[in-house]
Design an enzyme around this catalytic site. Structure first.
Site, PDB file in Angstrom:
ATOM      1  N   GLY A 137       0.676  -0.973   0.016  1.00 52.69           N
ATOM      2  CA  GLY A 137       0.026   0.017   0.022  1.00 52.69           C
ATOM      3  C   GLY A 137       0.918   1.288  -0.078  1.00 52.69           C
ATOM      4  O   GLY A 137       0.566   2.419   0.712  1.00 52.69           O
ATOM      5  N   SER A 192      -4.597  -0.196  13.962  1.00 53.51           N
ATOM      6  CA  SER A 192      -5.438   0.875  14.194  1.00 53.51           C
ATOM      7  C   SER A 192      -5.743   0.662  15.821  1.00 53.51           C
ATOM      8  O   SER A 192      -5.782  -0.145  16.244  1.00 53.51           O
ATOM      9  CB  SER A 192      -6.683   0.726  13.249  1.00 53.51           C
ATOM     10  OG  SER A 192      -7.434   1.521  13.626  1.00 53.51           O
ATOM     11  N   TYR A 203     -13.668  -3.869   9.735  1.00 49.82           N
ATOM     12  CA  TYR A 203     -12.396  -3.311  10.021  1.00 49.82           C
ATOM     13  C   TYR A 203     -11.846  -3.457  11.311  1.00 49.82           C
ATOM     14  O   TYR A 203     -10.394  -3.734  11.403  1.00 49.82           O
ATOM     15  CB  TYR A 203     -12.664  -1.666   9.554  1.00 49.82           C
ATOM     16  CG  TYR A 203     -11.074  -0.906   9.615  1.00 49.82           C
ATOM     17  CD1 TYR A 203     -10.389  -1.022   8.559  1.00 49.82           C
ATOM     18  CD2 TYR A 203     -10.924  -0.202  10.706  1.00 49.82           C
ATOM     19  CE1 TYR A 203      -9.092  -0.344   8.551  1.00 49.82           C
ATOM     20  CE2 TYR A 203      -9.685   0.557  10.973  1.00 49.82           C
ATOM     21  CZ  TYR A 203      -8.916   0.358   9.669  1.00 49.82           C
ATOM     22  OH  TYR A 203      -7.598   1.285   9.841  1.00 49.82           O
ATOM     23  N   ALA A 244     -10.505  -7.083  11.656  1.00 46.04           N
ATOM     24  CA  ALA A 244      -9.111  -7.305  11.124  1.00 46.04           C
ATOM     25  C   ALA A 244      -8.154  -6.842  11.686  1.00 46.04           C
ATOM     26  O   ALA A 244      -7.135  -7.380  11.803  1.00 46.04           O
ATOM     27  CB  ALA A 244      -9.353  -6.708   9.530  1.00 46.04           C
TER      28      ALA A 244
END
Length: 238
Positions: free
Chosen positions: A10, A130, A144, A147
């Site tokens: 990414g 995160s 999200y 994960a």
């Protein structure tokens, strides 16, 4: 200093681009990845394809001359998945997000660990997780949060079981960061009003996360393996 090679997923924008730039500034050869190639140094691959991680790894090894020292698992998908969607839409969104944000990172980590176990020296993996891994996320983002929580579990397991082999694992948990991926979410949650939940009064900048990732990749002491570093402006403290 031994010449080092890093694979950064990414890497075409946002946090990934900032990490790639920061590592290059330190003399690291960076092999980037993006869904679509943006320059000759970037490997193009769609991580929703189950064959993508092994293809990325093989191409990176070929480009690096057979040695990768650092892996940065940064690629991510962040899109809403309301529970009111049809069953198949909700499940498709769930599986795409977990494949990109967790499964692909696990596959690349596995390939990296095997590579380092076979070599004469270890390596380092940095996971961009995160704050959602600990705090959770919005009602539209179960997938999200799940994960990223899985990524933290993956990270801790690698750290615990391979440190003696010279393989170090570090994780960073950003909160809101000023990237294109977060723009829609920030707008949907009230935009500037969301800052009221951040004592620092602003969201993080990609360069701040890149500074932390570069530290983990190059400078962090081995005794820090297994650590999780927060970067959320004190919006969530552990």
């Amino acid at each position: 200093m031994t010449h080092l090679t890093a694979l950064v997923t990414g890497s075409s924008r946002g946090i990934g681009a900032a990490i790639a730039q920061s590592l290059r500034a330190r003399g690291v050869q960076v092999i980037g990845h993006a869904t679509r190639a943006v320059d000759p140094s970037t490997i193009a691959a769609d991580l929703t394809d189950p064959t993508a991680p092994s293809s990325i790894w093989d191409q990176a090894l070929e480009r690096s001359g057979g040695r990768i020292d650092l892996l940065v698992n940064n690629a991510g998908l962040f899109q809403a998945n309301p529970i009111a969607l049809s069953d198949i839409e909700w499940l498709d969104n769930w599986e795409d997000t977990l494949r990109i944000n967790l499964t692909a990172a696990a596959e690349l980590s596995r390939l990296a660990v095997k590579h380092w176990l076979e070599g004469e020296r270890g390596g380092r993996v940095v996971h961009i997780a995160s704050r959602a891994a600990y705090r959770g996320d919005s009602p539209d983002h179960w997938h999200y949060a799940a994960a990223k929580a899985g990524m933290i579990g993956l990270h801790k397991t690698i750290a615990r079981h391979y440190a003696s082999k010279g393989i170090m694992s570090y994780a960073i948990c950003p909160g809101f960061t000023d990237t294109a991926m977060a723009d829609d979410y920030l707008a949907s949650r009230g935009g500037p009003g969301l800052l009221a939940d951040i004592p620092l009064g602003r969201v993080a900048q990609p360069e701040e996360i890149a500074t932390m990732a570069t530290f983990c990749a190059l400078d962090a002491p081995e005794s820090m393996t297994g650590a999780v570093l927060d970067a959320n402006g004190a919006s969530f403290v552990r």
